[in-house]
Design a protein around this motif. Structure first.
Motif, PDB file in Angstrom:
ATOM      1  N   UNK A  23     -30.134-112.892  -4.576  1.00 49.08           N
ATOM      2  CA  UNK A  23     -30.312-114.374  -3.811  1.00 49.08           C
ATOM      3  C   UNK A  23     -29.606-114.714  -2.916  1.00 49.08           C
ATOM      4  N   UNK A  24     -28.364-113.945  -2.499  1.00 49.48           N
ATOM      5  CA  UNK A  24     -27.594-114.475  -1.375  1.00 49.48           C
ATOM      6  C   UNK A  24     -28.154-113.571  -0.167  1.00 49.48           C
ATOM      7  N   UNK A  25     -29.214-112.889  -0.284  1.00 52.22           N
ATOM      8  CA  UNK A  25     -29.600-112.415   0.804  1.00 52.22           C
ATOM      9  C   UNK A  25     -30.231-113.186   1.760  1.00 52.22           C
ATOM     10  N   UNK A  26     -29.877-113.271   3.267  1.00 47.49           N
ATOM     11  CA  UNK A  26     -30.482-114.213   3.831  1.00 47.49           C
ATOM     12  C   UNK A  26     -29.840-115.982   3.587  1.00 47.49           C
ATOM     13  N   UNK A  27     -28.484-115.629   3.199  1.00 47.05           N
ATOM     14  CA  UNK A  27     -27.823-117.020   3.049  1.00 47.05           C
ATOM     15  C   UNK A  27     -26.539-116.842   4.015  1.00 47.05           C
ATOM     16  N   UNK A  28     -26.167-118.085   4.078  1.00 47.36           N
ATOM     17  CA  UNK A  28     -24.717-117.948   4.558  1.00 47.36           C
ATOM     18  C   UNK A  28     -23.591-117.316   4.078  1.00 47.36           C
ATOM     19  N   UNK A  29     -22.590-116.624   4.509  1.00 46.36           N
ATOM     20  CA  UNK A  29     -21.714-116.107   3.630  1.00 46.36           C
ATOM     21  C   UNK A  29     -21.033-116.840   2.584  1.00 46.36           C
ATOM     22  N   UNK A  30     -21.001-116.557   1.437  1.00 50.12           N
ATOM     23  CA  UNK A  30     -20.298-117.248   0.342  1.00 50.12           C
ATOM     24  C   UNK A  30     -18.927-116.743   0.176  1.00 50.12           C
ATOM     25  N   UNK A  62     -44.893-107.956   3.771  1.00 52.75           N
ATOM     26  CA  UNK A  62     -43.753-108.819   3.143  1.00 52.75           C
ATOM     27  C   UNK A  62     -44.235-110.073   3.394  1.00 52.75           C
ATOM     28  N   UNK A  63     -44.939-110.983   2.734  1.00 54.82           N
ATOM     29  CA  UNK A  63     -45.621-112.387   3.247  1.00 54.82           C
ATOM     30  C   UNK A  63     -44.906-113.391   2.784  1.00 54.82           C
ATOM     31  N   UNK A  64     -44.112-113.214   1.596  1.00 55.45           N
ATOM     32  CA  UNK A  64     -43.406-114.313   1.014  1.00 55.45           C
ATOM     33  C   UNK A  64     -42.033-114.175   1.032  1.00 55.45           C
ATOM     34  N   UNK A  65     -41.272-115.279   0.667  1.00 50.61           N
ATOM     35  CA  UNK A  65     -39.770-115.132   0.513  1.00 50.61           C
ATOM     36  C   UNK A  65     -39.312-114.171  -0.685  1.00 50.61           C
ATOM     37  N   UNK A  66     -40.096-114.473  -1.923  1.00 48.92           N
ATOM     38  CA  UNK A  66     -39.790-113.579  -2.810  1.00 48.92           C
ATOM     39  C   UNK A  66     -40.008-111.885  -2.587  1.00 48.92           C
ATOM     40  N   UNK A  67     -41.161-111.569  -1.817  1.00 50.31           N
ATOM     41  CA  UNK A  67     -41.462-110.407  -1.247  1.00 50.31           C
ATOM     42  C   UNK A  67     -40.047-109.816  -0.472  1.00 50.31           C
ATOM     43  N   UNK A 118     -37.205-110.851  -0.355  1.00 50.45           N
ATOM     44  CA  UNK A 118     -35.765-110.824  -0.964  1.00 50.45           C
ATOM     45  C   UNK A 118     -35.870-109.523  -2.063  1.00 50.45           C
ATOM     46  N   UNK A 119     -37.126-109.336  -2.545  1.00 45.23           N
ATOM     47  CA  UNK A 119     -37.126-107.830  -3.274  1.00 45.23           C
ATOM     48  C   UNK A 119     -37.191-106.737  -2.540  1.00 45.23           C
ATOM     49  N   UNK A 120     -37.542-106.591  -1.366  1.00 43.38           N
ATOM     50  CA  UNK A 120     -37.830-105.476  -0.464  1.00 43.38           C
ATOM     51  C   UNK A 120     -36.504-104.835  -0.479  1.00 43.38           C
ATOM     52  N   UNK A 121     -36.426-103.329  -0.582  1.00 43.15           N
ATOM     53  CA  UNK A 121     -35.248-102.577  -0.235  1.00 43.15           C
ATOM     54  C   UNK A 121     -34.879-102.643   1.231  1.00 43.15           C
ATOM     55  N   UNK A 122     -33.563-102.531   1.667  1.00 43.02           N
ATOM     56  CA  UNK A 122     -33.212-102.459   2.713  1.00 43.02           C
ATOM     57  C   UNK A 122     -33.927-101.461   3.756  1.00 43.02           C
ATOM     58  N   UNK A 123     -34.309-100.271   3.180  1.00 40.08           N
ATOM     59  CA  UNK A 123     -35.180 -99.522   3.984  1.00 40.08           C
ATOM     60  C   UNK A 123     -36.328 -99.790   4.529  1.00 40.08           C
ATOM     61  N   UNK A 124     -36.954-100.859   3.437  1.00 42.79           N
ATOM     62  CA  UNK A 124     -38.229-101.455   3.908  1.00 42.79           C
ATOM     63  C   UNK A 124     -38.062-102.311   5.055  1.00 42.79           C
ATOM     64  N   UNK A 125     -37.227-103.089   5.020  1.00 37.67           N
ATOM     65  CA  UNK A 125     -36.992-103.941   6.276  1.00 37.67           C
ATOM     66  C   UNK A 125     -36.748-103.282   7.285  1.00 37.67           C
ATOM     67  N   UNK A 126     -35.937-102.235   7.380  1.00 38.77           N
ATOM     68  CA  UNK A 126     -35.539-101.428   8.547  1.00 38.77           C
ATOM     69  C   UNK A 126     -36.901-100.765   9.188  1.00 38.77           C
ATOM     70  N   UNK A 127     -37.681-100.357   8.219  1.00 43.12           N
ATOM     71  CA  UNK A 127     -38.901 -99.677   8.719  1.00 43.12           C
ATOM     72  C   UNK A 127     -39.763-100.723   9.431  1.00 43.12           C
TER      73      UNK A 127
END
Length: 744
Positions: A359-366, A582-587, A589-598
């Motif tokens: 849940x801290x992905x794409x949040x300000x650093x805590x 990846x159309x929703x925020x849930x998608x 945040x659930x995606x693997x980092x490799x998917x986001x890089x790709x």
């Protein structure tokens, strides 16, 4: 006695809050258990002593309680080798002393009886305690509470060692050997005294007068064996035992001096008082005792140095260990490791914020997640997920031929190089430099092969390098993120600001001055420096800035020209992510980092109205940029727009506004090795990094002595700028431009 109590009340808190580690939750829980036992023991000693008139209850427990305390500590501390060895040695000491007490009649089936130490009867009969209540107060305060507290304090070195991750080493071995040696010494001394007194009293009980006994028994006191070299060899050995026990805490990495020494120090003071009382009694009984005192030292055999050698011994042994104290920072305790350069320590992989995962992905650093025990910082932290520079490419072969370190979203770590002599000394007030790596906001990390702080620390500047979130994980804007947070993107920039805030709040523990922090970076790192100079969240924390190959005037480093809205960036981010499915925020945040890089896309910082409220150019003209000295420059063969006229114009305007600015250019073409597939000459983008970090020896290039001299010049200039805001050449003046050239 009053002096001892005052020392306990005053010295203990002072040492605790000024020297050495603080206790974590497990240690505090353990101390609570030990404190309850000590309180119950104190209550028992007082009640039974007052009820029976036998005030030796604590004498009976003196050797037993440390056994219980150290094994409880060992169990709560996970039965580490160091703690088990400490508990075993405390047990050997306790069993030996218990046996010595037992044969003197201290223990009886009716536990409240047993022989009372003769000194208590003598003290009790003194004029100060003729009133019953006066003795009761002394019994409560000193005999019961103080002595129980003292016994507990002697085991504090084990308590502070609980959280150590440092393996059992040479210092521990020395401590164990010393402690065992002192236990043997005390055993021999007690056996010699027992044999002497047993034979003396046997002859007296048989009807012989003291003066008629054969020498040396006719003197009435023992002058043989160890007692011929020390008036109290048993007391000397017991002091040494607990000083040696303290040395274990040094082996555990708690520093040369830490507050757990208080038990050993107060024990030494106690034996000073006890031995004085014993000698006063003996002097009144035996005529020759005064001559004995004049010819034989009190504790230390052979020299009249009292307890001083024990303290010197502690410091000498501690000095055998490199200056490597445990420091307390946000999150817990840390300990560095020696760098290759003598006198420099490096702390690798200190977390400056919570892991931005889930849940801290794409949040300000805590705030950083606290850890227990001592974090030995001997390994760099993971780097942000990134495409990387592959072998076979120019930069891949120039800087990344060793491959890419471990990648993880849990990447918010920083590294610190500092002089060993300033660790734990906030008053050292050394200048600090925080490095932000480049890589187009999608590659790079804070400990690349070129980047090292040893030469900086050797010159008296503490160097900090950081990792931060990159690519989509660091700078993605998206409508759902903006709806959730009010704005989105700039997470990597927020990481940089969080790291700067961490440094400001914690660098004092390393000897740094939080009011003298210079930020510097190259390429995207330099553009990040420009952003931090104008961000309202960071500009007040900066004392100086170095911008290397990041451009001058112009909007490089901010995609926005001040007109593009957050909604536009959201739409661009959504388009890239939608194409990746990846159309929703849930998608997302659930995606693997490799998917986001790709998924691709190029995500940079932008104006969001909070982190970045105006462009670099606007802040320059508006006067809202941090009002600090700036060193700015570029390489001869840099990418277009990163040097030349844009930097010259920035310097002219900055000077016209009344702020010091220094310009440089790196002209030196790096030597080539034609046999190397990536060999290329030129003062290319990033070429200066080998020189201004002093890491030429790590490169495959055939650098010469002249290259090393150029590196020394750049290191001296950069660190001088961090110290006093002046790199050593004239500031740029719009009517008299000055540019320092670095070349061979």
């Amino acid at each position: 006695m009053a002096t001892l109590l005052v020392l306990s009340i005053i010295v203990c808190p002072i040492l605790y809050f000024t020297v050495g580690p603080r206790l974590d939750a497990t240690q505090l829980e353990t101390l609570k258990i030990l404190g309850i036992i000590a309180a119950c023991s104190a209550a028992y000693c007082f009640i039974v002593g007052e009820a029976t008139g036998n005030n030796s209850q604590m004498d009976k427990l003196w050797s037993l309680l440390p056994i219980a305390y150290t094994w409880i500590i060992a169990a709560k501390g996970g039965m580490s080798l160091r703690l088990v060895v400490m508990a075993v040695l405390a047990t050997i000491w306790g069993i030996r002393l218990t046996y010595n007490f037992a044969r003197k009649g201290a223990y009886r089936l009716k536990f409240w009886e047993g022989t009372e130490d003769y000194r208590w009867a003598i003290v009790r009969s003194g004029p100060a305690f003729r009133k019953r209540w006066a003795w009761a107060l002394f019994d409560l305060g000193f005999i019961s509470i103080y002595q129980n507290a003292l016994v507990l304090m002697t085991t504090f070195p084990a308590l502070v060692s609980m959280g150590s991750d440092k393996p059992f080493g040479l210092v521990d071995g020395i401590a164990a050997t010393l402690m065992l040696g002192f236990i043997i010494w005390e055993t021999v001394a007690d056996e010699q005294q027992w044999a002497f007194q047993t034979k003396k009293w046997a002859m007296i009980n048989a009807g012989q007068k003291l003066e008629d006994l054969p020498a040396p028994y006719n003197k009435g006191f023992n002058t043989t064996g160890l007692w011929s070299r020390s008036r109290h060899p048993n007391y000397f050995a017991e002091q040494g035992t607990w000083v040696a026990f303290y040395i274990f805490s040094i082996g555990a990495g708690m520093g040369i001096l830490n507050w757990s020494i208080i038990g050993a120090l107060l024990l030494i003071v106690l034996f000073q008082g006890s031995s004085s009382l014993a000698e006063e009694i003996s002097g009144g009984k035996y005529p020759e005792y005064a001559d004995y005192c004049r010819s034989v030292p009190r504790f230390f055999p052979g020299k009249k140095l009292s307890a001083l050698p024990l303290l010197i011994l502690t410091l000498v042994l501690a000095a055998c260990q490199s200056q490597n104290p445990v420091l307390t920072v946000e999150g817990g305790k840390v300990q560095g490791v020696p760098a290759q350069t003598p006198g420099v320590m490096v702390f690798k992989g200190i977390p400056y914020a919570a892991a931005p995962v889930g849940e801290l992905r794409w949040q300000s650093p805590q705030p950083v997640t606290p850890w227990e025990g001592v974090r030995v910082c001997d390994t760099f932290g993971p780097i942000a997920p990134q495409p990387g520079n592959k072998p076979g490419t120019f930069y891949g072969d120039e800087f990344y031929w060793e491959g890419t370190p471990e990648e993880s979203e849990d990447c918010l770590y920083l590294n610190i190089w500092a002089p060993a002599s300033t660790l734990g000394k906030p008053d050292s007030k050394l200048p600090v430099a925080m490095w932000i790596h480049g890589g187009a906001y999608m590659n790079g990390y804070g400990y690349e092969v070129t980047m090292d702080g040893e030469e900086w620390a050797r010159r008296g500047v503490i160097l900090v390098t950081i990792n931060y979130r990159l690519g989509a994980l660091g700078f993605l804007s998206h409508p759902e993120l903006t709806e959730e947070q009010g704005q989105s993107g700039n997470y990597g920039t927020m990481d940089q600001i969080a790291a700067l805030q961490w440094v400001s709040e914690n660098i004092g523990a390393f000897g740094g001055d939080p009011s003298r922090i210079t930020i510097f970076g190259q390429s995207a790192g330099a553009m990040s420096v420009k952003n931090l100079l104008v961000s309202p969240l960071s500009r007040d924390l900066i004392a100086g800035a170095i911008i290397q190959s990041g451009g001058g005037l112009g909007s490089r480093g901010l995609v926005s020209d001040g007109e593009i809205t957050q909604a536009t960036y959201d739409a661009q981010g959504k388009e890239v992510m939608d194409k990746a499915g990846l159309e929703t925020l849930a998608d997302l945040r659930a995606a693997a980092p490799e998917t986001l890089l790709a998924a691709g896309g190029w995500f940079w910082p932008h104006l969001d109205g909070k982190v970045l409220t105006e462009t670099f150019d606007e802040a320059l003209f508006n006067g809202t940029m941090a009002q600090v000295p700036i060193l700015i420059g570029y390489n001869k063969d840099d990418m277009a727009g990163l040097g030349g006229d844009s930097v010259d114009r920035f310097c002219a305007i900055r000077d016209s506004l009344g702020f010091p600015v220094y310009e440089y250019e790196f002209l030196h073409e790096l030597p080539t090795d034609e046999a190397h597939p990536a060999s290329r000459a030129g003062a290319f983008h990033s070429a200066e990094l080998w020189y201004m970090f002093g890491t030429l020896d790590r490169s495959w290039r055939p650098f010469t002595e002249a290259d090393h001299q150029l590196s020394e010049q750049m290191l001296d200039a950069w660190t001088a700028f961090c110290r006093n805001g002046d790199p050593g050449w004239p500031a740029f003046k719009y009517h008299a431009p000055c540019k320092k050239s670095f070349d061979i």
